[in-house]
Design an enzyme around this catalytic site. Sequence first.
Site, short mmCIF file in Angstrom:
data_model
loop_
_atom_site.label_atom_id
_atom_site.label_comp_id
_atom_site.label_asym_id
_atom_site.label_seq_id
_atom_site.Cartn_x
_atom_site.Cartn_y
_atom_site.Cartn_z
N HIS A 194 51.03 48.48 23.01
CA HIS A 194 49.79 48.02 22.38
C HIS A 194 49.79 46.50 22.45
O HIS A 194 50.67 45.84 21.89
CB HIS A 194 49.72 48.50 20.93
CG HIS A 194 48.40 48.22 20.28
ND1 HIS A 194 48.19 48.34 18.93
CD2 HIS A 194 47.20 47.81 20.81
CE1 HIS A 194 46.93 48.03 18.65
NE2 HIS A 194 46.32 47.69 19.77
N ASP A 245 47.86 43.00 24.98
CA ASP A 245 46.81 42.50 25.87
C ASP A 245 46.83 43.12 27.24
O ASP A 245 45.89 42.92 28.02
CB ASP A 245 46.95 40.98 26.01
CG ASP A 245 46.54 40.24 24.74
OD1 ASP A 245 46.08 40.90 23.79
OD2 ASP A 245 46.69 39.00 24.69
N THR A 278 57.88 34.83 39.12
CA THR A 278 57.71 33.43 38.74
C THR A 278 56.25 33.06 38.56
O THR A 278 55.91 31.87 38.50
CB THR A 278 58.33 32.51 39.82
OG1 THR A 278 57.83 32.87 41.11
CG2 THR A 278 59.85 32.62 39.82
N CYS A 279 55.39 34.06 38.46
CA CYS A 279 53.96 33.80 38.27
C CYS A 279 53.52 34.30 36.89
O CYS A 279 54.04 33.85 35.88
CB CYS A 279 53.18 34.45 39.41
SG CYS A 279 51.44 33.94 39.48
N TYR A 280 52.60 35.24 36.85
CA TYR A 280 52.08 35.74 35.58
C TYR A 280 53.19 36.33 34.72
O TYR A 280 53.21 36.18 33.48
CB TYR A 280 51.02 36.81 35.88
CG TYR A 280 50.08 37.16 34.74
CD1 TYR A 280 50.15 36.52 33.51
CD2 TYR A 280 49.09 38.12 34.92
CE1 TYR A 280 49.29 36.84 32.48
CE2 TYR A 280 48.21 38.45 33.90
CZ TYR A 280 48.32 37.82 32.68
OH TYR A 280 47.46 38.15 31.67
N ARG A 288 34.28 39.47 23.43
CA ARG A 288 35.41 39.35 22.50
C ARG A 288 36.73 39.56 23.24
O ARG A 288 36.76 40.10 24.35
CB ARG A 288 35.31 40.37 21.37
CG ARG A 288 35.39 41.82 21.80
CD ARG A 288 35.06 42.75 20.66
NE ARG A 288 35.17 44.15 21.04
CZ ARG A 288 36.26 44.88 20.88
NH1 ARG A 288 37.34 44.34 20.35
NH2 ARG A 288 36.28 46.14 21.25
N ASN A 321 52.32 39.62 44.37
CA ASN A 321 52.84 39.17 43.09
C ASN A 321 52.94 40.30 42.07
O ASN A 321 54.02 40.65 41.63
CB ASN A 321 51.97 38.05 42.52
CG ASN A 321 52.45 36.67 42.93
OD1 ASN A 321 53.50 36.53 43.54
ND2 ASN A 321 51.68 35.66 42.58
N ASP A 328 48.96 28.81 46.88
CA ASP A 328 49.51 30.16 46.70
C ASP A 328 48.43 31.23 46.68
O ASP A 328 48.63 32.34 47.18
CB ASP A 328 50.32 30.22 45.40
CG ASP A 328 51.64 29.46 45.50
OD1 ASP A 328 52.12 29.27 46.64
OD2 ASP A 328 52.18 29.07 44.46
N GLY A 329 47.26 30.93 46.10
CA GLY A 329 46.19 31.92 46.06
C GLY A 329 45.71 32.31 47.46
O GLY A 329 45.46 33.49 47.74
#
EC number: 2.7.1.23
Length: 315
Positions: free
Chosen positions: A188, A190, A201-203, A169, A158, A67-68
């Site tokens: 607020h 990530d 259907t990915c991330y 961090r 995508n 896929d990539g």
Amino acid sequence: MNLKQVIIIYKAGDSRSQGWAERCSRELDALGTRSLVGPSGPKDNPYPVFLASVTQPIDLAIVLGGDGTVLAAARHLAPEQVPILAVNVGGHLGFLTEPFELFENSQAVWERLQSDRFAVQQRMMLQGQVFEGKTLAALEDGSYKGTEPVGETFLALNEICVKPISNDRLMTTMLEVEIDGEIVDRYHGDGLIVATPTGSTCYTVSANGPILHSGLDAITVTPICPLSLSSRPIVLPPRCVVSIWPLGDYELATKVWMDGVFGASLWPGQRVDVRMADCVAKFVILRENYSYYRTLREKLLWAGARIDYGHASRN
């Protein structure tokens, strides 16, 4: 389909996909087709050379990988309206690819393509661009103040993701979202994912976002690990413009990512506008029994009492 000019892309560093790319090139050359072969990966981008080298329109792109590899092909070839035949050779999940079993008899594939025995599936894409300025006030001449673009437009099949990055961090970010110029929420957490139905259907699904049928034209906005339970995913009509502003980014860490690849840095006072792209990705479908729901069952390991899975562990 006329096969006068074909480009063949294989997954960089994968000997199996490279071997099949070379085999395809030999077979197509024997048919009188001009072909170009090259690797695609994090450090390999063959598309500028391909597009600059051809002397006639590209009839087909054969992408051998996962896929990539397919996502990279779509970003570069969709503006040129080049159809993509993606085959899972050396890939993993293979949401966007045809199964390798259909490609093993490659001579039969060329015959099918030349006799138009295939389907073409169009998938919506997103485009993003960074802008300078904090206001969208209309001027007398009809233009808008504060809409100076910064850099080029970038594409994604995508998703376009806005999230911070740091070497030492884990960081959270504050992002304010406007839709068609109206403030919707301040997130607020990530980061934020703006995705197509293909990317749902990915991330997006990993961030607990909705799954949308790939035949839809729609945009999803999904917060990544928000620090408020009221921050929920939202599904938008395809013509909406999603504007994302970083707030309080004193470490200048906010970045824009397209299909997991770095797109641009987002500085204070800038925003990124995400909208439906002017082009679509075109995929050649060889499966005669293609089903989106079957893809979901197989890739996400969904179950059904009346489904024959072909192996005893699921029956």
